[in-house]
Design an enzyme around this catalytic site. Structure first.
Site, PDB file in Angstrom:
ATOM      1  N   CYS A 192      44.839 -48.986 -51.490  1.00 49.15           N
ATOM      2  CA  CYS A 192      44.684 -47.534 -51.387  1.00 49.15           C
ATOM      3  C   CYS A 192      44.363 -47.105 -49.961  1.00 49.15           C
ATOM      4  O   CYS A 192      44.066 -45.943 -49.718  1.00 49.15           O
ATOM      5  CB  CYS A 192      43.642 -47.019 -52.362  1.00 49.15           C
ATOM      6  SG  CYS A 192      41.997 -47.648 -52.037  1.00 49.15           S
ATOM      7  N   HIS A 228      39.304 -39.625 -40.591  1.00 46.08           N
ATOM      8  CA  HIS A 228      39.596 -38.704 -41.686  1.00 46.08           C
ATOM      9  C   HIS A 228      40.481 -37.545 -41.239  1.00 46.08           C
ATOM     10  O   HIS A 228      41.168 -36.935 -42.050  1.00 46.08           O
ATOM     11  CB  HIS A 228      38.316 -38.300 -42.414  1.00 46.08           C
ATOM     12  CG  HIS A 228      37.881 -39.423 -43.306  1.00 46.08           C
ATOM     13  ND1 HIS A 228      37.027 -40.399 -42.884  1.00 46.08           N
ATOM     14  CD2 HIS A 228      38.297 -39.787 -44.535  1.00 46.08           C
ATOM     15  CE1 HIS A 228      36.913 -41.299 -43.837  1.00 46.08           C
ATOM     16  NE2 HIS A 228      37.666 -40.955 -44.860  1.00 46.08           N
TER      17      HIS A 228
HETATM   18  C1  PEP Z   1      39.754 -47.455 -47.004  1.00 49.02           C
HETATM   19  O1  PEP Z   1      38.727 -47.756 -46.377  1.00 49.02           O
HETATM   20  O2  PEP Z   1      40.854 -47.987 -46.779  1.00 49.02           O
HETATM   21  C2  PEP Z   1      39.718 -46.415 -48.035  1.00 49.02           C
HETATM   22  C3  PEP Z   1      40.757 -46.203 -48.810  1.00 49.02           C
HETATM   23  O3  PEP Z   1      38.601 -45.652 -48.135  1.00 49.02           O
HETATM   24  P1  PEP Z   1      38.222 -44.497 -47.072  1.00 49.02           P
HETATM   25  O4  PEP Z   1      39.371 -44.319 -46.144  1.00 49.02           O
HETATM   26  O5  PEP Z   1      37.918 -43.270 -47.844  1.00 49.02           O
HETATM   27  O6  PEP Z   1      37.010 -45.075 -46.410  1.00 49.02           O
END
Ligand code: PEP
Ligand code: MG
Length: 557
Positions: free
Chosen positions: A487, A184
């Site tokens: 995404c 993150h």
């Molecule tokens: C993913 O896992 O690619 C996603 C878009 O969700 P996050 O990054 O919030 O886990």
């Protein structure tokens, strides 16, 4: 060799002098004071006051929510009850450093025991204590440095809170020795458009003040650069800035095939910037980011306010909101209270929501109410809602049925678990759409923790195994005539974005700062090109050769 390798985030390049993030200070020992209690008390008072003023000043500069947080910290530092605790300890003949550390720790424990709002603020006291002790010792406070000039920030890793508060006028680039491309920290760096390289283990050897070039596109930090290297890097940075100001046309391939380009957002505050950068809607609203520091589940009213703000910013456009994705790298205290050995494989995402169905119901209530409120004041947004971490058909049915109960018209699932990708055709009989989260899909396909620098090389969405799962999902969507978006961070890689469309993706969602590069890249290939480039990548043995094969196929146009 003057290169340090890591994983680049985005395509930027920047140059500047290094400033290192300092780690936590060593705890003071209980040694007796050499100057007496009164002199120690004066030192402690002066240090606390200096830190409080500095926090207030930082708050003034940061503005917004950060100012409230920093002013609250300053007030806490000067709480008379806390001063009394320090004085009591000094009367035993100890140093101001020790008295501050001990008193703040005990005050923190008291606040934690009270719980609620005060309990939530308790952790901030540790940060204040570290600042006061640093001031007493005459050393730099731990955390983001302030060398007095723009700098390249080098750290082991950054907490999301550090990244969120970074002063973008000062931080030219970010280099971390740990963390993977989908941690993150990397996501937030991308969201803020910071030139960043993560998982660069050798960055631990960089020294304060040395000049480096951070080339995110190549994933290298160049140390001791020549004048020529510096000039070339500057030209590239200038050219990229010029590309960013190209017209904001809708996402489309060279033959006109539309590929809507959407934004990944973690707060409605990012909406205006996303629109300014040409986002055609929102492809992933990470609702859990709103509540990462909450101890208790947010109320319907709190949620409704945030969702209304988001939907109102995107009237007439698609907005895909994800139900709370709690667990693993994003634990929420009110959803993940049990200790798990392997939280990424535990009760996370939809599993955690299902175990706390009242929280999921409240979120759907807030979304439906926000949607209605926005529609009542003008054109509605096109609200789509999706569940995170879905692994089975029955989970899909459960979520879609529940969403329908609340009048949600378009309900879908994220494809992040290989099982869901392999069964996408069946899942998409029930779901209205799928959105592939390539970050988790890569983590689970490659069995490589997305937060762990030591396995960052496995965390590559170019791996043909990941690409095959994306194709299976794209095929499932095409068979049922259902949209399949992307995404995960993969959509922000301009060449991979073309491959994803070739594999069947119908829209791409990314950090808004990546939109310009991807828009540009899509324009240079037709749908036939994209399919051919995707086939070349799929036929490769590993991630590096898939990327190289796609590059070669792309240049054969
Ligand atoms: C993913 O896992 O690619 C996603 C878009 O969700 P996050 O990054 O919030 O886990
Ligand atoms: Mg995910």
């Amino acid at each position: 060799m003057n290169q340090i390798h890591g994983v680049g985030i985005g395509l930027g390049v920047a140059q500047g002098r290094v400033a290192r993030m300092s780690g936590p200070l060593a705890l003071p020992t209980e040694e007796p004071s050499a100057i007496g209690a009164e002199a120690e008390a004066a030192r402690a008072r002066e240090a606390v006051a200096a830190v409080a003023r500095e926090l207030e000043a930082r708050g003034q500069v940061a503005g917004g929510a950060a100012r409230d947080v920093l002013e609250a910290q300053a007030m806490m530092a000067e709480d008379p009850a806390l001063e009394a605790e320090v004085t009591t300890r000094l009367s035993t003949g100890r140093t101001a450093e020790w008295a501050v550390a001990d008193a703040f720790a005990s005050f923190r424990d008291q606040l934690t025991a009270v719980g609620g709002y005060l309990g939530e603020r308790a952790a901030d006291l540790d940060d204040v204590a570290q600042r006061v002790i640093a001031h007493l010792r005459g050393v730099a406070a731990p955390g983001v440095p302030d060398p007095g000039h723009p700098f390249v920030l080098v750290a082991t890793d950054l907490a999301p809170a550090d990244t969120a508060l970074l002063d973008l006028d000062q931080v030219l680039a970010l280099v971390t020795s740990e963390g993977g491309p989908t941690s993150h920290t990397a996501i937030l760096a991308r969201e803020k458009g910071i030139v960043a390289i993560v998982g660069a283990a050798d960055a631990a050897g960089l020294a304060d003040g040395e000049t480096v070039i951070v080339d995110a596109a190549a994933g290298v930090v160049i140390t001791d650069p020549s004048a020529e290297e510096l000039t070339r890097a500057q030209h590239r940075a200038d050219a990229r800035a010029a590309a960013a100001s190209a017209p904001l046309t809708p996402g489309a391939l060279a033959d006109g095939t539309a590929v809507p380009l959407l934004a990944n957002l973690g707060s409605p505050d990012g909406a205006a910037e996303a629109v300014a950068l040409g986002a055609e809607g929102v492809g992933l609203f990470r609702t859990e980011f709103l509540f990462l520091s909450s101890q208790n589940a947010p109320t319907v009213a709190q949620q409704r306010e945030a969702y209304e703000k988001l939907l109102a910013a995107f009237r007439g456009r698609k907005v895909v909101v994800r139900a709370l994705d709690a667990g693993a790298d994003k634990p929420l205290a009110f959803l993940n209270d049990a200790h798990e050995e392997n939280p990424a494989l535990g009760l996370r995402g939809l599993r955690a929501l299902r175990a706390n169905e009242d929280i999921l119901r409240e979120q759907l209530t807030a979304l439906a109410e926000a949607d209605a409120a926005v529609a009542a004041t003008g054109e509605a947004a096109d609200l789509w809602v999706m569940a995170p971490m879905v692994a089975t058909v029955s989970e899909t049915r459960y979520f879609v049925a529940l969403a329908r109960e609340y009048g949600i018209r378009t309900a879908g699932v994220m494809v992040e678990v290989p099982a869901a990708a392999l069964l996408a055709d069946r899942i998409l009989r029930d779901a209205d759409f799928a959105s592939i989260g390539t970050n988790d899909l890569t983590q689970y396909t490659m069995a490589a923790d997305r937060l762990l620098g030591s396995v960052a090389s496995f965390q590559d969405p170019w791996h043909p195994a990941v690409l095959r799962l994306i194709r299976a999902t794209g095929d499932g969507g095409a068979a049922g005539g259902k949209p399949v978006g992307i995404c995960g961070e993969a959509a922000a890689d301009p060449l991979l974005a073309v491959v994803l469309v070739g594999l069947g993706a119908t829209s791409l969602s990314m950090a808004p700062t990546a939109l310009a590069d991807v828009r540009q890249s899509l324009k240079t290939h037709s749908l036939d090109d994209a399919r051919r480039i995707a086939e070349a990548a799929l036929a490769a043995d590993d991630a590096a050769s898939a990327r190289a094969a796609a590059q070669a196929a792309a240049s054969l146009r």
